[in-house]
Design a protein around this motif. Structure first.
Motif, short mmCIF file in Angstrom:
data_model
loop_
_atom_site.label_atom_id
_atom_site.label_comp_id
_atom_site.label_asym_id
_atom_site.label_seq_id
_atom_site.Cartn_x
_atom_site.Cartn_y
_atom_site.Cartn_z
N THR A 276 91.47 117.16 52.18
CA THR A 276 91.31 118.46 52.61
C THR A 276 92.60 119.11 53.23
OG1 THR A 276 89.20 118.33 53.30
CG2 THR A 276 90.29 119.97 54.41
N PHE A 277 93.47 118.32 53.85
CA PHE A 277 94.85 118.94 54.48
C PHE A 277 95.73 119.10 53.22
CE2 PHE A 277 99.06 118.00 55.86
CZ PHE A 277 99.21 119.05 57.11
N ALA A 278 95.78 118.07 52.14
CA ALA A 278 96.70 118.23 51.08
C ALA A 278 96.32 119.54 50.19
CB ALA A 278 96.71 117.01 50.31
N ASN A 396 90.11 128.20 55.44
CA ASN A 396 90.77 127.15 55.07
C ASN A 396 91.56 126.77 56.35
OD1 ASN A 396 92.43 125.56 53.00
ND2 ASN A 396 93.98 126.80 53.92
N ILE A 397 92.01 127.74 56.98
CA ILE A 397 92.98 127.32 58.33
C ILE A 397 92.06 126.28 59.13
CG2 ILE A 397 94.30 128.03 60.13
CD1 ILE A 397 94.88 130.64 58.67
N ALA A 398 90.69 126.99 59.67
CA ALA A 398 89.77 126.12 60.28
C ALA A 398 89.59 124.80 59.95
CB ALA A 398 88.72 126.88 60.60
N SER A 399 89.27 124.47 58.37
CA SER A 399 89.03 123.21 58.00
C SER A 399 90.25 122.29 58.04
CB SER A 399 88.40 123.30 56.91
OG SER A 399 89.12 123.98 55.61
N VAL A 404 92.54 117.10 61.37
CA VAL A 404 93.84 116.17 61.92
C VAL A 404 93.57 115.86 63.50
CG1 VAL A 404 95.33 117.45 60.27
CG2 VAL A 404 95.11 118.41 62.76
N PRO A 405 94.11 114.66 63.69
CA PRO A 405 94.00 114.10 65.08
C PRO A 405 94.81 115.18 66.20
CG PRO A 405 95.52 112.87 63.70
CD PRO A 405 94.86 113.54 62.93
N PRO A 406 94.11 115.33 67.24
CA PRO A 406 94.68 116.31 68.38
C PRO A 406 96.25 116.02 68.56
CG PRO A 406 92.63 115.25 69.16
CD PRO A 406 93.03 114.44 67.97
#
Length: 571
Positions: A276-278, A396-399, A404-406
């Motif tokens: 998702t991040f990529a 997209n930004i929210a997901s 990712v870890p804090p």
């Protein structure tokens, strides 16, 4: 007492607002700014100043976002966010006070814009991370949509207010950010509290140097790639441009290899193992390129063609272009909030795909409009694109930030914003290159034909040799370039000169070459946006907290099974 999450949202939203106002306000105000410092932006010696005043802010932000995001994870996001507001405000004051004129004045404006960009980088690198820190997962989509509303509103406010202020006094456009910056600085220093965990690690000095040098080299190459070189309308054959692009690419490759080897990298390459991040970062780059590219192209279409043909003088076209584009930015803001709420309830994946598809289709349909279109048709397509962008952006930004870890959110926020800002810069390099390539082959013959029809063939040698960049950026700035190419004392009737220098002659001539090239740009933008939508099908949105719960549950089940086997063995 106001909850900390609302303080965080108000601070970051104000920060995004002033940062985006500053991005768009300069475009509208460039003609009076250059008049104020006594330079003609269309002359060859002044053209680099024009490009750097426009591009310097975006380039510096793109270079610094990743570094500042990582530093925020180490030293605290609130501390660096507050510092950003202070630096940004100082840059705005310096711009208002620009003391000199001529070449020195232009260099001062570029330098002070860079100072502003440094402050803007601190603000933008931490905005998404601060929201993610302070809002629970079920509220993040809505909170980020409010923040995004400020971003798109800033574009509209910058264009409209900048157009009004530039008519009064060119320095006033820089003064607009000062009271907002002072209030934001005081509000954040007094009220915003640190809630994020700090990550103790060494600063990756070599990684910072490699990344910064690589991006600077690439972006300088792109900037000068759309600048005329010798007899060529563009600079892509310039050895300096080729060398800058090669060096930049090699440095970025070395940066990626280096980051994968060290213990405390500036960019955690492992984040990109998260699908998702990529995919979210890549599609953010594509969407930003399409959105900003569309704004550039619409600015040219309205200011260079449509508005002059409908009776607007060139000098006021920047203001009216901003007004006619309001349906786009207003729609982005309104539907961004709706999309954020929907993402909180049902997830982001299909909203993102729908948004990208709608944006891509609307770009494709836009290519079929004629240069003398009926405005209601344009408005419908702007609204459709705005809805599509809104349904992509906030979810997209929210997901992405939720996966990712804090302790990595500062770096993730910086990376995501870096991809978006690099998309903004890339849109100028790629879209303007396509535009210039097309116009350079068709504009000279169109000018020659129009001059012959006007009985002014004696002007052919001077006017038809107009560089396409002058025609494009003249339109972009709301300047009719024709008078600059008519020699003094030319032996032509005054009525003929009046027609050629008039409000509609250039727009009529420019419309054909421009529209045929614009179609190619829109086809390209539509294609990459639809491809991004198809790639997004591979997303697998999952919160970081959910992943931890799954790991813990799997571990517990494994331990239980192991205990059962042990007990069975004892029996």
């Amino acid at each position: 007492m106001v909850e900390q999450k609302w303080i965080a949202l108000s601070n970051t939203t104000l920060g995004q607002l002033v940062a985006t106002i500053n991005t768009s306000i300069i475009i509208v105000a460039l003609p009076p700014v250059f008049r104020g410092i006594h330079l003609n932006p269309l002359l060859p010696d002044s053209f680099p100043y024009l490009l750097w005043i426009i591009m310097s802010y975006m380039i510096v932000v793109s270079v610094l976002l990743l570094t500042i995001g990582k530093l925020s994870d180490i030293f605290g996001r609130v501390r660096l966010f507050n510092l950003g507001f202070l630096i940004f405000t100082m840059g705005s004051i310096l711009l208002y006070l620009t003391p000199n004129t001529g070449d020195i004045g232009a260099l001062e404006i570029i330098l002070f814009r860079i100072i502003q960009a440094v402050g803007g980088s601190f603000i933008m690198a931490n905005s998404f991370a601060l929201i993610t820190d302070n809002f629970k997962e079920s509220e993040r989509g809505f909170a980020i949509s409010i923040n995004s509303l400020a971003s798109v509103s800033g574009v509209s406010i910058g264009i409209v207010v900048g157009g009004v202020l530039s008519v009064i006094y060119w320095r006033d456009i820089f003064l607009l950010s000062v009271p907002l910056g002072i209030f934001g600085t005081a509000w954040s220093y007094l009220k915003l509290k640190e809630t994020s965990p700090r990550k103790k690690q060494k600063i990756d000095v070599l990684g910072n140097v490699l990344m910064a040098a690589g991006l600077i080299s690439l972006l300088i190459g792109v900037t000068y790639g759309i600048t005329p070189y010798k007899q060529s309308p563009m600079g892509w054959t310039n050895p300096m441009v080729i060398l800058a692009l090669i060096i930049g690419t090699l440095l970025i490759v070395f940066f990626i290899l280096w980051e994968g080897r060290i213990e405390s990298p500036m960019l955690n390459i492992h984040l990109f193992r998260n699908r998702t991040f990529a995919i979210g970062s890549f599609t953010a780059f594509i969407s930003a390129m399409g959105m900003m590219g569309l704004l550039y192209m619409l600015t040219l279409l309205f200011q260079g063609v449509w508005l002059p043909l409908h009776g607007y003088s060139f000098s006021i076209t920047p203001l009216w272009a901003g007004i006619y584009m309001l349906p786009l930015t207003v729609t982005m803001g309104i539907f961004g909030i709706i999309a954020g709420r929907l993402a909180d309830r049902s997830g982001a994946k299909w909203l993102v795909i729908f948004g990208l598809l709608l944006s891509g289709v609307s770009l494709f349909i836009l290519s079929f409009l004629s240069y003398n279109f009926l405005y209601y048709k344009m408005m419908i397509l702007l609204i459709l694109f705005g809805i599509g962008y809104a349904f992509f952006n906030s979810p997209n930004i929210a997901s992405v930030m939720s996966t990712v870890p804090p302790q990595e959110r500062g770096s993730a926020s910086g990376t995501l914003n870096n991809m978006r800002n690099t998309g903004y810069v890339a849109s100028m390099g790629i879209f303007f290159s396509i535009l210039i390539a097309g116009i350079s082959t068709t504009l000279p013959s169109a000018i020659t034909s129009a001059l012959n029809s006007a009985g002014a063939s004696s002007l052919d040698k001077t006017v038809s040799n107009m560089p396409p960049t002058v025609a494009i950026f003249g339109s972009f700035l709301g300047i009719n370039p024709i008078p600059s190419f008519i020699p003094n004392g030319i032996n032509l009737p005054a009525s003929t000169i009046s027609i050629i220098e008039g409000n509609t002659w250039f727009s009529e001539v420019f419309s054909g070459p421009f529209m045929s090239s614009l179609d190619v740009v829109l086809f390209f933008a539509s294609g990459i946006t639809i491809i991004a939508a198809l790639i997004s099908i591979l997303r697998k949105d999952r919160r970081y907290e959910d992943s931890l719960e799954t790991i813990a549950r799997t571990k517990k089940e494994s331990e239980n099974n192991s205990n059962k086997l042990d007990n069975h063995g004892k029996l």
